[in-house]
Write an enzyme that holds these catalytic residues in place. Structure first.
Site, short mmCIF file in Angstrom:
data_model
loop_
_atom_site.label_atom_id
_atom_site.label_comp_id
_atom_site.label_asym_id
_atom_site.label_seq_id
_atom_site.Cartn_x
_atom_site.Cartn_y
_atom_site.Cartn_z
N ASP D 228 -20.97 -7.79 96.17
CA ASP D 228 -21.89 -8.08 94.90
C ASP D 228 -23.37 -8.74 95.13
OD1 ASP D 228 -19.41 -7.66 92.99
OD2 ASP D 228 -19.02 -9.43 93.27
N ALA D 229 -23.53 -8.35 97.00
CA ALA D 229 -24.78 -8.10 97.40
C ALA D 229 -25.91 -7.13 97.32
CB ALA D 229 -24.84 -9.64 98.44
#
EC number: 3.5.1.10
Lengths: 284, 284, 284, 284
Positions: D228-229
């Site tokens: 999720d980065a």
């Protein structure tokens, strides 16, 4: 467990809330939701209340009668009482656009909507296969200037046969007649593809483009005799820029239309909308 | 005319609403607002009620006592009762940024805020002239590592002297101590310049820039011991693009900060906020 | 270092971008920003370009002449060229509302606005002290039916004396005359307190309340002869509910008005707005 | 008519724009779109250009070669050139949630999306009938701890066989491996059901509920090694209140997810996204 929802409006007077909550308590109900509103301009009181009844002998009809005799007449209330046991039955009127249809049927399928869809009516045959995929009866009732009266009779017969509670015009693209409106007062939900009252009538995206607005919108409202002038249930908007062509506005607008319409349907079926003076009170 | 606001929370039980509305009616009050909420996870009941009393002999103190003895103990309520006759008194803590200060004082001046501002405290002298223009006493209390304790004593003395009800940190830029927090539990409102819980701590706009988010935000919350982790009162956001420099983010963020903080102050002073379990219930 | 901004529009033809970028490069400029737009309906090309010139001998006037002779005539361009060395000079017209005034002056004071404010004109004396606090000359020019012509002459004389580039009507509440509009075409910025084209004219919040909309808005536009019908620069909206009184709408609207107006002023002074066909192209 | 889109990034230097536009003009192209951006922190220049070529003898391959030899090497550009004649081919990875699937397929069916969907992969069989209705091949590839390696080999074989250009994880609910990420760098689009970087990882709606935020969001990003980065393509948010249960958050979030994901897919397939330094430049 029985759960009922009570909607009330009447002239504002002292002690309405205490009287109603007292009555419900005495009938054995536990109030799990209460919200009210006073329109100070019109001096009208609105109330929405949910109550649970655990007694085996509870009867919604008996409750309604008691409510009518003990409270409603005293305060001259307009009121509706719904049991959670009966799901509202919705007729879907469509035409050639499929985005609101897919959106509503997708939500219906996934259990998000608290309603039944006994059938879909369309004045065109284009979207029949979608209805088929979702296994919902589809009636093709063409509408022309000459056949409008006959078409409407067929529609009304179907609405009656299937015990329809309310109608959703999911970009139906036809003006519905007074007869239908009178049979379903504040029970026909339309989605208009503009931020009303701006851009009433046909081709609002073209008008928005021409005017050079920086925001477009969509509006869901109850249908009344006057075009696009009924009580507004829900509105939303999206920012646009000069780079948007009319086609871009239409595409962006589709996303607004489907979500605004779905929200309006949910508010209606969850008994959260009251209409007064051509406006809505929306209990959240 | 007396008007009081009652805020209640307690374990959810049957008949609370009926009991409270009954009590208020018997005391001669006319309920003009009632909203409630049940946190089903925690099984906690929340209620906000406004009532008007026309009797000449009405006493808020007597009402509080009756409420306590008859209702509060029975339902083991946490409760607060406010009379509309007393405006909340707010201390404004500022530093070097003026946008929230101008915004709050402009609203205060125009009568939009239902509160009093007995004084402004700042750890810098930069914005004294603004306080002067608005004719509000300004106390310059510098804070350094060494003087922090002394500075806080001065602050507390002023807060006590002026009977301050709540504190607003309008970009104060200093961490307030446990002592102040304990004296003013859920009564210190901070504005944090990010969409919490993203970007806790210092320089959130720099972090937002680095992460490449497409939306920035601002959050107003009550101050608790843990940094930027208190109950959230209000949040808002704005869309940004890759063209925004850090300076652009800061400028855009100022508009969010001032409006979010002003809204939080209004909610607090209108007695619309209840805190439970490090979250807020906001009655609208 | 010289920095210039070029704004162009003309009939769309091949090779405009290559011709312009080539020209700038040959004149010794380094292009640091270029954006363009084609209105396909009208077949019109728009372009905004920023260029830096390091040469000591660069002259904006010479550049303009070269641009005119070599490019503008060939492509029949409408064009404007601005040097970053000259800040636009803004006249502020106000009346009795102070929220836009505080907001603009707060931004001006903090250096957020790239402009000069030589004076403020008001038809009332109420807000003079605010102008004084910010040390900006304030002219009280009352306007009545009888004195409207005279008042306007005074306004025009001041605008001329102070070399005013553009005018901002910060809730001025008076209709400006054709004469002023013709002197400042697309250079008078108004803030209208509705989401245009909905609710043109007076008392839009009252109309919004009556219609029962769920969203209110504010619109900043250039003033043209037709009331509230000029090219829209910026719009924003806020969600409301049935609980909002007209006073609540007005209070909520103030926040929209001040931010929408400030954004429009920034777009205008940063030379990011082009007007064509009563619409704006906004380069971001 | 040939139409190509050029995406460039390189160290910022003088005269890039003039050089590129000159080159395109000399090759016989008419530039119909040009936008650029300079990241001043990193000193990197980005550009997106669309050009039309009317010549019968135009060859995209020849153009690419000329571009590479004459421009790209000189300015040390990273570049991509796309012909509008070839639609990007998208593989859809799904699991058990159908809202993003219905939304994307509805748009695909109506011609809104400029792409092809050769197949759908799912680790569950639940949504096969939807794929069937839309007549898109459906591959059920179960994934367990033990079979993860084998499953991925099957996926990669399909991706290769069908010449897939990019992958969309429409709530796929599985972490994809480094191998897949390396084969499709910045070509795997995920939808995360929170406003990143808040609430990374599993069950973000539960975390949002617990923290008591007043706004929830959804984020579409390219998948990178770190969970999720990856670079954020699109985000949107919705306001919520204390009355929302976790189920309400999930329902509201579905509307955000589907629209944010659809927008990200459109930006990607219209070649409007450039990635640099784990951030995106989005040309609108």
């Amino acid at each position: 467990m029985n759960k009922i929802t009570i909607l009330i409006h009447c002239k504002d007077k002292p002690n309405i809330i205490a009287s109603v909550t007292n009555f419900v308590a005495k009938e054995g109900g536990n109030i799990v939701y209460l919200d009210q509103h006073v329109d100070r301009e019109q001096d009208v009181f609105f109330m929405r209340l949910e109550s649970e009844f655990v007694s085996d002998t509870f009867s919604t009809e008996d409750f309604k009668n008691a409510f009518k005799n003990i409270l409603a007449e005293k305060f001259e209330m307009k009121w509706r009482i719904y049991s959670s046991k009966k799901k509202p039955r919705m007729a879907l009127f469509i035409s050639k656009y499929d985005h609101c249809l897919y959106d509503l049927l997708g939500r219906y399928n996934s259990g998000e909507l608290n309603l039944e869809i006994p059938f879909i009516i369309s004045n065109h045959n284009d979207l029949k296969s979608i209805a088929d995929n979702f296994k919902i009866p589809f009636y093709h009732i063409p509408v022309s200037k000459e056949t409008k009266g006959k078409a409407e009779e067929k529609q009304l017969a179907l609405l009656k046969e299937y015990n329809i509670d309310f109608i959703v015009l999911a970009r139906y693209m036809q003006i519905v007649s007074s007869k239908l409106i009178n049979e379903y007062p504040n029970k026909i939900i339309n989605i208009h593809h503009s931020f009303l009252p701006a851009f009433v009538g046909a081709k609002p995206y073209h008008s928005a483009y021409k005017r050079g607005v920086k925001i477009i919108g969509a509006t869901s409202h109850y249908v009344t005799e006057e075009l696009d002038a009924g009580p507004i249930i829900e509105q939303d908007v999206a920012h646009i820029t000069h780079t948007y062509s009319i086609e871009d506005l239409i595409a962006k607008g589709r996303d607004l239309e489907k979500i605004v319409l779905a929200n309006a349907v949910k508010l209606h079926t969850n008994r959260k909308v009251m209409v007064y003076n051509n406006k809505t009170v929306i209990f959240s």
